[in-house]
Design a protein around this motif. Structure first.
Motif, PDB file in Angstrom:
ATOM      1  N   GLY A  32       0.825  -1.199   0.000  1.00  0.00           N
ATOM      2  CA  GLY A  32       0.000   0.000   0.000  1.00  0.00           C
ATOM      3  C   GLY A  32       0.858   1.247   0.000  1.00  0.00           C
ATOM      4  N   ILE A  33       0.180   2.378  -0.083  1.00  0.00           N
ATOM      5  CA  ILE A  33       0.859   3.672  -0.119  1.00  0.00           C
ATOM      6  C   ILE A  33       1.686   3.901   1.147  1.00  0.00           C
ATOM      7  CG2 ILE A  33       0.478   6.179  -0.174  1.00  0.00           C
ATOM      8  CD1 ILE A  33      -0.060   4.877  -2.824  1.00  0.00           C
ATOM      9  N   LYS A  34       1.159   3.509   2.303  1.00  0.00           N
ATOM     10  CA  LYS A  34       1.869   3.746   3.557  1.00  0.00           C
ATOM     11  C   LYS A  34       3.214   3.030   3.572  1.00  0.00           C
ATOM     12  CE  LYS A  34       1.625   3.320   8.579  1.00  0.00           C
ATOM     13  NZ  LYS A  34       3.031   3.436   8.644  1.00  0.00           N
ATOM     14  N   LEU A  35       3.229   1.771   3.142  1.00  0.00           N
ATOM     15  CA  LEU A  35       4.494   1.027   3.135  1.00  0.00           C
ATOM     16  C   LEU A  35       5.475   1.605   2.122  1.00  0.00           C
ATOM     17  CD1 LEU A  35       3.262  -2.642   3.608  1.00  0.00           C
ATOM     18  CD2 LEU A  35       4.409  -1.197   5.262  1.00  0.00           C
ATOM     19  N   LYS A  36       4.955   2.042   0.991  1.00  0.00           N
ATOM     20  CA  LYS A  36       5.825   2.669  -0.008  1.00  0.00           C
ATOM     21  C   LYS A  36       6.399   3.981   0.535  1.00  0.00           C
ATOM     22  CE  LYS A  36       3.638   0.480  -3.954  1.00  0.00           C
ATOM     23  NZ  LYS A  36       2.849   0.615  -5.173  1.00  0.00           N
ATOM     24  N   ASN A  37       5.565   4.745   1.232  1.00  0.00           N
ATOM     25  CA  ASN A  37       6.054   5.985   1.843  1.00  0.00           C
ATOM     26  C   ASN A  37       7.093   5.692   2.919  1.00  0.00           C
ATOM     27  OD1 ASN A  37       4.503   7.636   0.217  1.00  0.00           O
ATOM     28  ND2 ASN A  37       2.816   7.766   1.676  1.00  0.00           N
ATOM     29  N   ASP A  38       6.866   4.620   3.689  1.00  0.00           N
ATOM     30  CA  ASP A  38       7.853   4.225   4.703  1.00  0.00           C
ATOM     31  C   ASP A  38       9.204   3.938   4.054  1.00  0.00           C
ATOM     32  OD1 ASP A  38       6.071   4.489   6.800  1.00  0.00           O
ATOM     33  OD2 ASP A  38       5.624   2.344   6.947  1.00  0.00           O
ATOM     34  N   LEU A  39       9.166   3.247   2.930  1.00  0.00           N
ATOM     35  CA  LEU A  39      10.411   2.948   2.216  1.00  0.00           C
ATOM     36  C   LEU A  39      11.075   4.236   1.720  1.00  0.00           C
ATOM     37  CD1 LEU A  39       9.677  -0.251   0.112  1.00  0.00           C
ATOM     38  CD2 LEU A  39      11.544   0.063   1.724  1.00  0.00           C
ATOM     39  N   CYS A  40      10.287   5.121   1.142  1.00  0.00           N
ATOM     40  CA  CYS A  40      10.848   6.369   0.612  1.00  0.00           C
ATOM     41  C   CYS A  40      11.448   7.227   1.720  1.00  0.00           C
ATOM     42  CB  CYS A  40       9.782   7.155  -0.150  1.00  0.00           C
ATOM     43  SG  CYS A  40       9.386   6.446  -1.757  1.00  0.00           S
ATOM     44  N   ARG A  41      10.845   7.183   2.908  1.00  0.00           N
ATOM     45  CA  ARG A  41      11.405   7.940   4.035  1.00  0.00           C
ATOM     46  C   ARG A  41      12.599   7.227   4.654  1.00  0.00           C
ATOM     47  NH1 ARG A  41       5.938   8.891   5.215  1.00  0.00           N
ATOM     48  NH2 ARG A  41       5.934   7.145   6.666  1.00  0.00           N
ATOM     49  N   GLY A  42      12.580   5.882   4.631  1.00  0.00           N
ATOM     50  CA  GLY A  42      13.614   5.122   5.307  1.00  0.00           C
ATOM     51  C   GLY A  42      14.893   4.922   4.521  1.00  0.00           C
ATOM     52  N   ILE A  43      14.786   4.873   3.206  1.00  0.00           N
ATOM     53  CA  ILE A  43      15.970   4.596   2.384  1.00  0.00           C
ATOM     54  C   ILE A  43      17.073   5.641   2.571  1.00  0.00           C
ATOM     55  CG2 ILE A  43      16.798   4.452   0.004  1.00  0.00           C
ATOM     56  CD1 ILE A  43      14.346   2.740  -0.611  1.00  0.00           C
ATOM     57  N   PRO A  44      16.749   6.934   2.648  1.00  0.00           N
ATOM     58  CA  PRO A  44      17.834   7.894   2.913  1.00  0.00           C
ATOM     59  C   PRO A  44      18.544   7.627   4.250  1.00  0.00           C
ATOM     60  CG  PRO A  44      15.928   9.040   2.045  1.00  0.00           C
ATOM     61  CD  PRO A  44      15.498   7.625   2.308  1.00  0.00           C
ATOM     62  N   LYS A  45      17.805   7.175   5.256  1.00  0.00           N
ATOM     63  CA  LYS A  45      18.430   6.808   6.532  1.00  0.00           C
ATOM     64  C   LYS A  45      19.363   5.617   6.338  1.00  0.00           C
ATOM     65  CE  LYS A  45      14.464   8.184   9.312  1.00  0.00           C
ATOM     66  NZ  LYS A  45      13.374   7.696  10.169  1.00  0.00           N
ATOM     67  N   LEU A  46      18.882   4.660   5.574  1.00  0.00           N
ATOM     68  CA  LEU A  46      19.674   3.468   5.283  1.00  0.00           C
ATOM     69  C   LEU A  46      20.989   3.866   4.616  1.00  0.00           C
ATOM     70  CD1 LEU A  46      18.845   0.090   4.606  1.00  0.00           C
ATOM     71  CD2 LEU A  46      19.424   1.121   2.429  1.00  0.00           C
ATOM     72  N   TRP A  47      20.915   4.738   3.642  1.00  0.00           N
ATOM     73  CA  TRP A  47      22.116   5.175   2.927  1.00  0.00           C
ATOM     74  C   TRP A  47      23.043   5.962   3.844  1.00  0.00           C
ATOM     75  CZ3 TRP A  47      24.891   3.561  -0.704  1.00  0.00           C
ATOM     76  CH2 TRP A  47      25.894   4.356  -1.241  1.00  0.00           C
ATOM     77  N   HIS A  48      22.460   6.743   4.731  1.00  0.00           N
ATOM     78  CA  HIS A  48      23.255   7.526   5.668  1.00  0.00           C
ATOM     79  C   HIS A  48      24.068   6.615   6.602  1.00  0.00           C
ATOM     80  CE1 HIS A  48      24.371  10.906   8.172  1.00  0.00           C
ATOM     81  NE2 HIS A  48      23.966  10.230   9.238  1.00  0.00           N
ATOM     82  N   HIS A  49      23.534   5.448   6.920  1.00  0.00           N
ATOM     83  CA  HIS A  49      24.215   4.501   7.813  1.00  0.00           C
ATOM     84  C   HIS A  49      25.250   3.641   7.094  1.00  0.00           C
ATOM     85  CE1 HIS A  49      20.405   4.479  10.558  1.00  0.00           C
ATOM     86  NE2 HIS A  49      21.131   5.570  10.729  1.00  0.00           N
ATOM     87  N   TYR A  50      25.273   3.724   5.779  1.00  0.00           N
ATOM     88  CA  TYR A  50      26.091   2.790   4.999  1.00  0.00           C
ATOM     89  C   TYR A  50      27.525   3.290   4.825  1.00  0.00           C
ATOM     90  CZ  TYR A  50      27.730   0.057   1.016  1.00  0.00           C
ATOM     91  OH  TYR A  50      28.455  -0.750   0.184  1.00  0.00           O
ATOM     92  N   TYR A  51      28.458   2.349   4.984  1.00  0.00           N
ATOM     93  CA  TYR A  51      29.875   2.595   4.682  1.00  0.00           C
ATOM     94  C   TYR A  51      30.338   1.489   3.755  1.00  0.00           C
ATOM     95  CZ  TYR A  51      29.581   5.725   8.635  1.00  0.00           C
ATOM     96  OH  TYR A  51      29.203   6.731   9.476  1.00  0.00           O
ATOM     97  N   VAL A  52      31.005   1.854   2.682  1.00  0.00           N
ATOM     98  CA  VAL A  52      31.462   0.863   1.714  1.00  0.00           C
ATOM     99  C   VAL A  52      32.616   0.083   2.334  1.00  0.00           C
ATOM    100  CG1 VAL A  52      32.356   0.474  -0.598  1.00  0.00           C
ATOM    101  CG2 VAL A  52      30.815   2.380  -0.192  1.00  0.00           C
ATOM    102  N   LEU A  53      32.288  -1.110   2.823  1.00  0.00           N
ATOM    103  CA  LEU A  53      33.313  -1.982   3.383  1.00  0.00           C
ATOM    104  C   LEU A  53      33.445  -3.267   2.581  1.00  0.00           C
ATOM    105  CD1 LEU A  53      32.441  -1.588   7.178  1.00  0.00           C
ATOM    106  CD2 LEU A  53      34.261  -0.455   5.910  1.00  0.00           C
ATOM    107  N   ASP A  54      32.340  -3.677   2.011  1.00  0.00           N
ATOM    108  CA  ASP A  54      32.296  -4.942   1.292  1.00  0.00           C
ATOM    109  C   ASP A  54      31.788  -4.674  -0.126  1.00  0.00           C
ATOM    110  OD1 ASP A  54      32.041  -7.509   0.381  1.00  0.00           O
ATOM    111  OD2 ASP A  54      30.618  -8.163   1.917  1.00  0.00           O
ATOM    112  N   VAL A  55      32.675  -4.778  -1.118  1.00  0.00           N
ATOM    113  CA  VAL A  55      32.264  -4.491  -2.502  1.00  0.00           C
ATOM    114  C   VAL A  55      31.319  -5.548  -3.061  1.00  0.00           C
ATOM    115  CG1 VAL A  55      34.261  -3.080  -3.086  1.00  0.00           C
ATOM    116  CG2 VAL A  55      34.364  -5.542  -3.437  1.00  0.00           C
TER     117      VAL A  55
END
Length: 194
Positions: A32-55
């Protein structure tokens, strides 16, 4: 729902995302729209937490896939570009960028990306098929645009003629051609010689 809840509980941990990326992609069409919105809001957080350690874990590429599934093509392109810059060039990344550009209506950019994917792997049939499809669409679009331009030119000429008729403007005198001028000059020369 469960995977999104798990991602939220993990504070958008990249390992959790990577482990369940295919389940997320498979569930996107039915979410549904709510879950899609959750993903759109959460993905930037996910990227912010990411460090390239494993190619081997190309998180940017996977985020691009999720954004493509969400039909957020500009965001998908952004992460595919990040993937290319951090992990390296890959034919599938170029193919997916081509799909994004195609979905946005950028046919020329799509074609460049599909052709790049084929150059990187000449046996990549999906990219080759898309390349041929897009090249044909671009050519068809040129033909259609030329036909529209020609039709508009004819309409403009017809409008000018109608305006001249309606405004009682006489048509311009006929243009003389060279043969008429040469015949007149020959007659004048003959008269002068006699």
């Amino acid at each position: 729902r469960t995977v999104i809840a798990l991602l939220k509980l993990s504070d958008w941990d990249t390992d959790v995302f990577f482990k369940f990326r295919d389940q997320i992609l498979n569930q996107l069409p039915s979410n549904g729209i709510k879950l899609k919105n959750d993903l759109c809001r959460g993905i930037p957080k996910l990227w912010h937490h990411y460090y390239v350690l494993d190619v081997e874990k190309d998180i940017a590429f996977e985020i691009g896939r999720v954004y493509y599934g969400l039909r957020e093509f500009d965001s998908a392109l952004k992460y595919y570009e990040i993937s290319t810059n951090t992990i390296g060039k890959h034919q599938v990344t170029y193919h997916n960028q081509g799909l994004c550009h195609y979905s946005l209506g950028n046919l020329e950019e799509a074609l460049i990306n599909f052709q790049t994917a084929v150059k990187m792997n000449e046996h990549y049939e999906k990219a080759r098929n898309w390349s041929e499809k897009v090249a044909k669409e671009i050519e068809d679009k040129k033909v259609i645009n030329k036909a529209i331009e020609d039709a508009n030119n004819v309409n403009n000429i017809n409008n000018n003629i109608n305006n001249n008729i309606n405004n009682n403007i006489p048509p311009p005198p006929p243009i003389e051609n060279n043969t008429q001028n040469n015949e007149q000059n020959n007659e004048q020369n003959n008269e002068q010689n006699n």
